[in-house]
Scaffold this motif. Structure first.
Motif, PDB file in Angstrom:
ATOM      1  N   LYS A  44       0.834  -1.204   0.000  1.00 60.36           N
ATOM      2  CA  LYS A  44       0.000   0.000   0.000  1.00 60.36           C
ATOM      3  C   LYS A  44       0.871   1.259   0.000  1.00 60.36           C
ATOM      4  O   LYS A  44       0.554   2.248  -0.651  1.00 60.36           O
ATOM      5  CB  LYS A  44      -0.932  -0.013   1.204  1.00 60.36           C
ATOM      6  CG  LYS A  44      -1.988   1.043   1.154  1.00 60.36           C
ATOM      7  CD  LYS A  44      -3.023   0.829   2.224  1.00 60.36           C
ATOM      8  CE  LYS A  44      -4.155   1.809   2.024  1.00 60.36           C
ATOM      9  NZ  LYS A  44      -5.354   1.412   2.710  1.00 60.36           N
ATOM     10  N   LEU A  45       1.983   1.206   0.726  1.00 64.82           N
ATOM     11  CA  LEU A  45       2.905   2.346   0.765  1.00 64.82           C
ATOM     12  C   LEU A  45       3.685   2.497  -0.539  1.00 64.82           C
ATOM     13  O   LEU A  45       3.924   3.608  -1.005  1.00 64.82           O
ATOM     14  CB  LEU A  45       3.894   2.192   1.923  1.00 64.82           C
ATOM     15  CG  LEU A  45       3.340   2.320   3.322  1.00 64.82           C
ATOM     16  CD1 LEU A  45       4.393   1.928   4.349  1.00 64.82           C
ATOM     17  CD2 LEU A  45       2.866   3.743   3.569  1.00 64.82           C
ATOM     18  N   LEU A  46       4.106   1.376  -1.111  1.00 63.80           N
ATOM     19  CA  LEU A  46       5.010   1.398  -2.266  1.00 63.80           C
ATOM     20  C   LEU A  46       4.295   1.367  -3.602  1.00 63.80           C
ATOM     21  O   LEU A  46       4.752   1.975  -4.568  1.00 63.80           O
ATOM     22  CB  LEU A  46       5.968   0.195  -2.195  1.00 63.80           C
ATOM     23  CG  LEU A  46       6.799   0.067  -0.934  1.00 63.80           C
ATOM     24  CD1 LEU A  46       7.489  -1.285  -0.891  1.00 63.80           C
ATOM     25  CD2 LEU A  46       7.811   1.191  -0.860  1.00 63.80           C
ATOM     26  N   ASN A  47       3.224   0.589  -3.678  1.00 59.76           N
ATOM     27  CA  ASN A  47       2.464   0.387  -4.902  1.00 59.76           C
ATOM     28  C   ASN A  47       3.342  -0.098  -6.068  1.00 59.76           C
ATOM     29  O   ASN A  47       3.184   0.320  -7.202  1.00 59.76           O
ATOM     30  CB  ASN A  47       1.700   1.657  -5.293  1.00 59.76           C
ATOM     31  CG  ASN A  47       0.524   1.339  -6.178  1.00 59.76           C
ATOM     32  OD1 ASN A  47      -0.002   0.230  -6.147  1.00 59.76           O
ATOM     33  ND2 ASN A  47       0.112   2.297  -6.979  1.00 59.76           N
ATOM     34  N   ASN A  48       4.313  -0.946  -5.739  1.00 60.83           N
ATOM     35  CA  ASN A  48       5.219  -1.497  -6.744  1.00 60.83           C
ATOM     36  C   ASN A  48       5.620  -2.893  -6.289  1.00 60.83           C
ATOM     37  O   ASN A  48       6.290  -3.044  -5.265  1.00 60.83           O
ATOM     38  CB  ASN A  48       6.440  -0.593  -6.897  1.00 60.83           C
ATOM     39  CG  ASN A  48       7.394  -1.075  -7.958  1.00 60.83           C
ATOM     40  OD1 ASN A  48       7.640  -2.274  -8.123  1.00 60.83           O
ATOM     41  ND2 ASN A  48       7.966  -0.132  -8.679  1.00 60.83           N
ATOM     42  N   VAL A  49       5.226  -3.899  -7.036  1.00 62.26           N
ATOM     43  CA  VAL A  49       5.445  -5.277  -6.608  1.00 62.26           C
ATOM     44  C   VAL A  49       6.932  -5.643  -6.601  1.00 62.26           C
ATOM     45  O   VAL A  49       7.391  -6.375  -5.716  1.00 62.26           O
ATOM     46  CB  VAL A  49       4.610  -6.266  -7.462  1.00 62.26           C
ATOM     47  CG1 VAL A  49       5.101  -6.326  -8.883  1.00 62.26           C
ATOM     48  CG2 VAL A  49       4.629  -7.642  -6.834  1.00 62.26           C
ATOM     49  N   GLU A  50       7.710  -5.143  -7.561  1.00 67.05           N
ATOM     50  CA  GLU A  50       9.140  -5.468  -7.599  1.00 67.05           C
ATOM     51  C   GLU A  50       9.880  -4.834  -6.422  1.00 67.05           C
ATOM     52  O   GLU A  50      10.760  -5.460  -5.833  1.00 67.05           O
ATOM     53  CB  GLU A  50       9.765  -5.032  -8.932  1.00 67.05           C
ATOM     54  CG  GLU A  50       9.210  -5.772 -10.136  1.00 67.05           C
ATOM     55  CD  GLU A  50       9.361  -7.284 -10.026  1.00 67.05           C
ATOM     56  OE1 GLU A  50      10.445  -7.750  -9.621  1.00 67.05           O
ATOM     57  OE2 GLU A  50       8.390  -7.994 -10.334  1.00 67.05           O
ATOM     58  N   LEU A  51       9.520  -3.618  -6.090  1.00 68.16           N
ATOM     59  CA  LEU A  51      10.128  -2.955  -4.932  1.00 68.16           C
ATOM     60  C   LEU A  51       9.725  -3.675  -3.638  1.00 68.16           C
ATOM     61  O   LEU A  51      10.549  -3.851  -2.735  1.00 68.16           O
ATOM     62  CB  LEU A  51       9.717  -1.484  -4.889  1.00 68.16           C
ATOM     63  CG  LEU A  51      10.381  -0.605  -3.835  1.00 68.16           C
ATOM     64  CD1 LEU A  51      11.904  -0.667  -3.946  1.00 68.16           C
ATOM     65  CD2 LEU A  51       9.893   0.823  -3.968  1.00 68.16           C
ATOM     66  N   LEU A  52       8.478  -4.119  -3.560  1.00 70.46           N
ATOM     67  CA  LEU A  52       8.020  -4.892  -2.412  1.00 70.46           C
ATOM     68  C   LEU A  52       8.835  -6.180  -2.271  1.00 70.46           C
ATOM     69  O   LEU A  52       9.298  -6.502  -1.183  1.00 70.46           O
ATOM     70  CB  LEU A  52       6.539  -5.240  -2.559  1.00 70.46           C
ATOM     71  CG  LEU A  52       5.953  -6.169  -1.501  1.00 70.46           C
ATOM     72  CD1 LEU A  52       5.851  -5.456  -0.166  1.00 70.46           C
ATOM     73  CD2 LEU A  52       4.601  -6.698  -1.940  1.00 70.46           C
ATOM     74  N   ARG A  53       9.044  -6.883  -3.368  1.00 64.33           N
ATOM     75  CA  ARG A  53       9.837  -8.114  -3.335  1.00 64.33           C
ATOM     76  C   ARG A  53      11.270  -7.819  -2.886  1.00 64.33           C
ATOM     77  O   ARG A  53      11.846  -8.579  -2.109  1.00 64.33           O
ATOM     78  CB  ARG A  53       9.848  -8.777  -4.719  1.00 64.33           C
ATOM     79  CG  ARG A  53       8.547  -9.463  -5.079  1.00 64.33           C
ATOM     80  CD  ARG A  53       8.580 -10.096  -6.459  1.00 64.33           C
ATOM     81  NE  ARG A  53       9.738 -10.953  -6.604  1.00 64.33           N
ATOM     82  CZ  ARG A  53      10.444 -11.046  -7.729  1.00 64.33           C
ATOM     83  NH1 ARG A  53      10.128 -10.355  -8.793  1.00 64.33           N
ATOM     84  NH2 ARG A  53      11.483 -11.850  -7.782  1.00 64.33           N
ATOM     85  N   PHE A  54      11.844  -6.716  -3.368  1.00 63.80           N
ATOM     86  CA  PHE A  54      13.221  -6.381  -3.006  1.00 63.80           C
ATOM     87  C   PHE A  54      13.332  -6.002  -1.526  1.00 63.80           C
ATOM     88  O   PHE A  54      14.297  -6.369  -0.859  1.00 63.80           O
ATOM     89  CB  PHE A  54      13.764  -5.264  -3.898  1.00 63.80           C
ATOM     90  CG  PHE A  54      15.236  -5.063  -3.737  1.00 63.80           C
ATOM     91  CD1 PHE A  54      16.138  -5.985  -4.237  1.00 63.80           C
ATOM     92  CD2 PHE A  54      15.728  -3.953  -3.070  1.00 63.80           C
ATOM     93  CE1 PHE A  54      17.502  -5.818  -4.083  1.00 63.80           C
ATOM     94  CE2 PHE A  54      17.093  -3.774  -2.904  1.00 63.80           C
ATOM     95  CZ  PHE A  54      17.982  -4.706  -3.414  1.00 63.80           C
ATOM     96  N   ILE A  55      12.353  -5.298  -1.024  1.00 60.88           N
ATOM     97  CA  ILE A  55      12.369  -4.940   0.400  1.00 60.88           C
ATOM     98  C   ILE A  55      12.261  -6.201   1.257  1.00 60.88           C
ATOM     99  O   ILE A  55      12.987  -6.355   2.238  1.00 60.88           O
ATOM    100  CB  ILE A  55      11.262  -3.922   0.729  1.00 60.88           C
ATOM    101  CG1 ILE A  55      11.674  -2.547   0.191  1.00 60.88           C
ATOM    102  CG2 ILE A  55      10.978  -3.859   2.219  1.00 60.88           C
ATOM    103  CD1 ILE A  55      10.633  -1.483   0.296  1.00 60.88           C
TER     104      ILE A  55
END
Length: 170
Positions: A80-91
């Motif tokens: 919800k904060l990032l709205n980017n699945v690749e960035l979520l996976r990297f985090i």
């Protein structure tokens, strides 16, 4: 001038293992075989929770998911904060990298050879299931991370003989 000693060598090994995980991320490594599919199976749950928490929880209940929903709730909050699945996976890959760190800290309570425990804790990076779960944000590493952190605080209470309530809570 920078002096390269034995300790720096062992730290370099740990960094090398971490970088191998990052490279695996960019190549979408799926060394365990099922994490990629698990991610795409549970991704609708994460998206539903990120849209509406209550309806997302209802969606989890209706889906007959047998996992504890903490992982999906945390993933949804980050999404919800990032709205980017690749960035979520990297985090989440980097959050998963805390597992060897806390394993190292747990081993430090019992063993004195720092170089050996750096190597032992870094070997986690070679586990196919750890790698796949870190890259494809499945529930395994979230559970292992919380378990490892709880062991760390348990050992801290025993070693330091502290009765601080925060250590018991953590």
């Amino acid at each position: 001038m920078f002096k390269y000693d034995k300790f720096n060598f062992f730290i370099s090994v740990a960094i090398f293992f971490y970088l191998s995980l990052v490279i695996g991320f960019f190549f979408n490594e799926n060394s365990s075989g099922g994490s990629h599919q698990d991610f795409f199976t549970t991704w609708p749950l994460i998206k539903e929770i990120s849209k509406d928490f209550i309806l997302g929880i209802k969606f989890i209940i209706d889906s007959s998911l047998i996992h504890f929903p903490l992982h999906y709730i945390l993933s949804a909050l980050f999404f919800k904060l990032l709205n980017n699945v690749e960035l979520l996976r990297f985090i989440f890959l980097n959050i998963s990298a805390l597992i060897p760190l806390y394993f190292y800290k747990c081993l430090k309570f019992k063993f004195k050879n720092t170089n050996l425990i750096i190597i032992l804790s870094s070997l986690i990076f070679l586990s196919p299931y750890f790698r796949s779960s870190a890259i494809w944000i499945t529930t395994d590493n979230t559970a292992i991370l919380f378990f490892t952190i709880s062991i760390f605080f348990f050992l801290k209470i025993i070693k330091e003989n502290e009765d601080k309530i925060i250590n018991y809570i953590l």
